[in-house]
Design an enzyme around this catalytic site. Sequence first.
Site, PDB file in Angstrom:
ATOM      1  N   LYS A  35       0.916  -1.216   0.105  1.00  0.00           N
ATOM      2  CA  LYS A  35       0.096   0.082   0.014  1.00  0.00           C
ATOM      3  C   LYS A  35       0.888   1.304   0.033  1.00  0.00           C
ATOM      4  O   LYS A  35       1.572   1.434   1.102  1.00  0.00           O
ATOM      5  CB  LYS A  35      -0.755  -0.150   1.301  1.00  0.00           C
ATOM      6  CG  LYS A  35      -1.494   1.260   1.320  1.00  0.00           C
ATOM      7  CD  LYS A  35      -2.732   1.226   2.789  1.00  0.00           C
ATOM      8  CE  LYS A  35      -3.112   2.831   2.606  1.00  0.00           C
ATOM      9  NZ  LYS A  35      -4.176   2.746   3.808  1.00  0.00           N
ATOM     10  N   ASN A  93     -10.329   1.348   8.938  1.00  0.00           N
ATOM     11  CA  ASN A  93      -9.663   1.045   9.854  1.00  0.00           C
ATOM     12  C   ASN A  93     -10.231   1.910  11.273  1.00  0.00           C
ATOM     13  O   ASN A  93     -10.671   1.106  12.047  1.00  0.00           O
ATOM     14  CB  ASN A  93      -8.108   1.535   9.719  1.00  0.00           C
ATOM     15  CG  ASN A  93      -7.151   0.917  10.746  1.00  0.00           C
ATOM     16  OD1 ASN A  93      -5.895   0.872  10.623  1.00  0.00           O
ATOM     17  ND2 ASN A  93      -7.543   0.413  12.012  1.00  0.00           N
TER      18      ASN A  93
END
Lengths: 66, 258
Positions: B96, B205
Amino acid sequence: MRIKLNNQTVQIDPRLTLQILLREYHVPETGLAAAINNRVIPHSSWSSTVLSEHDEITLFQAIAGG
Amino acid sequence: MTLQIAGKTFHSRLFTGTGKFASGDIMANTIQASGSELVTVALKRADLQQKSDNILRHLHPLGVQLLPNTSGARTAKEAIFAAQLGREALDTKWVKLEIHPDPKYLMPDPIETLLAAEQLCALGFVVLPYCSADPVLCKRLEQVGCAAVMPLGSAIGSNQGLTTRSMLEIIIEQATVPVIIDAGIGAPSHAALAMEMGADAVLINTALAVSANPISMGKAFKLAVEAGFLAYQAGLGLKSTHSQASSPLTGFLSETST
């Protein structure tokens, strides 16, 4: 000869390989990455990488993050 | 319907981060409740003195695809270094890519991100770049070989939802790689909306970790992503500026009063 391991100065024998040094410090070979002088050393090269005077070794591990 | 990214099949379109959880166990149980099959991690300098709780101990049993991020990198060069560390530490080419030098808003640097993406793709990484909701940038990231694009919904950790909605619609329309909306999704309803808009996946998240009950929230997000995706597949009705009657407009009440 002197090298740095995670910013700590360490006295080691000449001709020591990265793999042997890390084994002496009980560093696991999985889940960890190593760089010498800001260059990543692949696991496959740990046993053939001979350390030099003033090398700066930094170890990295995975932690929580988004 | 499954999602393909770089030749890997995902049965869940909900991806999760691992940050901010109160414990490794709560994190692992939340990921499990969410059904997520792709999970991000960060990297930091290993502490040789202290034996900190190894996150991989919690993640390996889940069998998830690990996605190391380059968080902390301020430039393309630092991000490439971080990506190489991630590859070695986790034995994966997936990364990422995130470059956000400004600590207040954590906005991704578009120029450094594109530079890094091009180099990392050339080096054989599977690059999932976190980026601003910029349709032109997303096409450029696609063109240099990124496996997906990850435009932000709103600032990281802000829980504001899809403040970039109109831009995300353009990105989704124009993309030929998966679009994963990442950052700022604060509620299951935001995630459902993202999927109804046609996003391929979402990455969550903070909204999970800061919930009073992260495990329940994980399940809520799982259901929301499934509902949103099903709705998108089923076909949503068009919006109208005026009413469209659902019942016949008969005057039967006036007919019976004679």
